[in-house]
Design a protein around this motif. Structure first.
Motif, PDB file in Angstrom:
ATOM      1  N   LEU A 111     -39.441 -63.815  32.234  1.00 57.05           N
ATOM      2  CA  LEU A 111     -39.387 -64.595  33.468  1.00 57.05           C
ATOM      3  C   LEU A 111     -39.295 -63.628  34.632  1.00 57.05           C
ATOM      4  O   LEU A 111     -38.930 -62.463  34.466  1.00 57.05           O
ATOM      5  N   SER A 112     -39.612 -64.124  35.822  1.00 57.80           N
ATOM      6  CA  SER A 112     -39.638 -63.225  36.970  1.00 57.80           C
ATOM      7  C   SER A 112     -38.588 -63.600  38.008  1.00 57.80           C
ATOM      8  O   SER A 112     -38.184 -64.741  38.135  1.00 57.80           O
ATOM      9  N   PRO A 120     -44.806 -61.728  48.035  1.00 56.20           N
ATOM     10  CA  PRO A 120     -45.050 -62.859  48.937  1.00 56.20           C
ATOM     11  C   PRO A 120     -45.250 -64.175  48.179  1.00 56.20           C
ATOM     12  O   PRO A 120     -45.976 -64.225  47.196  1.00 56.20           O
ATOM     13  N   GLY A 121     -44.596 -65.231  48.634  1.00 58.00           N
ATOM     14  CA  GLY A 121     -44.753 -66.558  48.067  1.00 58.00           C
ATOM     15  C   GLY A 121     -44.048 -66.769  46.738  1.00 58.00           C
ATOM     16  O   GLY A 121     -44.130 -67.852  46.174  1.00 58.00           O
ATOM     17  N   ALA A 122     -43.371 -65.767  46.255  1.00 59.43           N
ATOM     18  CA  ALA A 122     -42.713 -65.894  44.955  1.00 59.43           C
ATOM     19  C   ALA A 122     -41.400 -66.648  45.084  1.00 59.43           C
ATOM     20  O   ALA A 122     -40.721 -66.553  46.103  1.00 59.43           O
ATOM     21  N   ARG A 123     -41.097 -67.419  44.060  1.00 59.48           N
ATOM     22  CA  ARG A 123     -39.808 -68.096  43.971  1.00 59.48           C
ATOM     23  C   ARG A 123     -39.133 -67.649  42.686  1.00 59.48           C
ATOM     24  O   ARG A 123     -39.788 -67.166  41.769  1.00 59.48           O
ATOM     25  N   PHE A 124     -37.842 -67.877  42.620  1.00 63.41           N
ATOM     26  CA  PHE A 124     -37.066 -67.475  41.450  1.00 63.41           C
ATOM     27  C   PHE A 124     -37.640 -68.122  40.185  1.00 63.41           C
ATOM     28  O   PHE A 124     -37.832 -69.324  40.132  1.00 63.41           O
ATOM     29  N   ILE A 125     -37.908 -67.332  39.189  1.00 61.45           N
ATOM     30  CA  ILE A 125     -38.490 -67.660  37.883  1.00 61.45           C
ATOM     31  C   ILE A 125     -39.643 -68.673  37.947  1.00 61.45           C
ATOM     32  O   ILE A 125     -39.760 -69.571  37.138  1.00 61.45           O
ATOM     33  N   ASP A 126     -40.540 -68.486  38.912  1.00 59.06           N
ATOM     34  CA  ASP A 126     -41.690 -69.390  39.027  1.00 59.06           C
ATOM     35  C   ASP A 126     -42.932 -68.876  38.301  1.00 59.06           C
ATOM     36  O   ASP A 126     -43.967 -69.520  38.309  1.00 59.06           O
ATOM     37  N   ILE A 145     -48.323 -60.002  36.821  1.00 60.08           N
ATOM     38  CA  ILE A 145     -47.918 -61.399  36.972  1.00 60.08           C
ATOM     39  C   ILE A 145     -48.970 -62.280  36.293  1.00 60.08           C
ATOM     40  O   ILE A 145     -50.166 -62.112  36.525  1.00 60.08           O
ATOM     41  N   VAL A 146     -48.499 -63.191  35.456  1.00 59.03           N
ATOM     42  CA  VAL A 146     -49.434 -64.112  34.776  1.00 59.03           C
ATOM     43  C   VAL A 146     -49.050 -65.549  35.074  1.00 59.03           C
ATOM     44  O   VAL A 146     -47.952 -65.844  35.469  1.00 59.03           O
TER      45      VAL A 146
END
Length: 146
Positions: A111-112, A120-126, A145-146
């Motif tokens: 998870l990320s 940019p545009g990332a959210r917690f574990i999205d 990122i996948v």
């Protein structure tokens, strides 16, 4: 040739039984694998290792890799007798899963937490990230990122 007496038969049985016991006892001692502590019970990271995944290299079965929350990687080149701990980069965030491909490349899927590193545009574990190691887990490339 002398006919064996009951006494000789009993002595031979005792000797065979004793030798069997000694040999089987030695084999039983070797049958129990030794427990090896992979990580220290306390370390400097906030999250202690758990949710473990283990993979064995099909090209080199002595190469064993393990992963744990939140961003730990462990590698052994001697069948698990000794281990090296690695900490993957920030942004790696939990629920790790490991697998080797047929060429011996190792993949660490997780998870990320990419907002932590400013994606940019990332959210917690999205989303998921995948790291790759071409040396059995001793070094890792940056996450894709996948």
């Amino acid at each position: 040739m002398q006919k064996p007496t009951w006494r000789r038969i009993v002595i031979r049985l005792c000797i065979v039984t004793w030798c069997s016991f000694v040999l089987l006892s030695a084999a039983a001692v070797d049958a129990q694998p030794m427990n090896i502590r992979v990580s220290p019970p306390v370390n400097g990271d906030f999250y202690l290792p758990e949710e473990v995944s283990v993979a064995i290299n099909p090209v080199n079965p002595l190469n064993i890799a393990a992963s744990a929350n939140v961003r730990y990687a462990y590698v052994s080149a001697d069948g698990g007798m000794t281990w090296k701990e690695r900490l993957l980069p920030l942004g790696t965030w939990g629920d790790p899963s490991l697998t080797f491909d047929g060429l011996g490349n190792l993949y660490y899927c997780h998870l990320s937490n990419y907002p932590m590193i400013g994606v940019p545009g990332a959210r917690f574990i999205d989303r998921l990230g995948v790291h790759r190691s071409s040396d059995g887990g001793f070094t890792w490339r940056d996450s894709v990122i996948v």
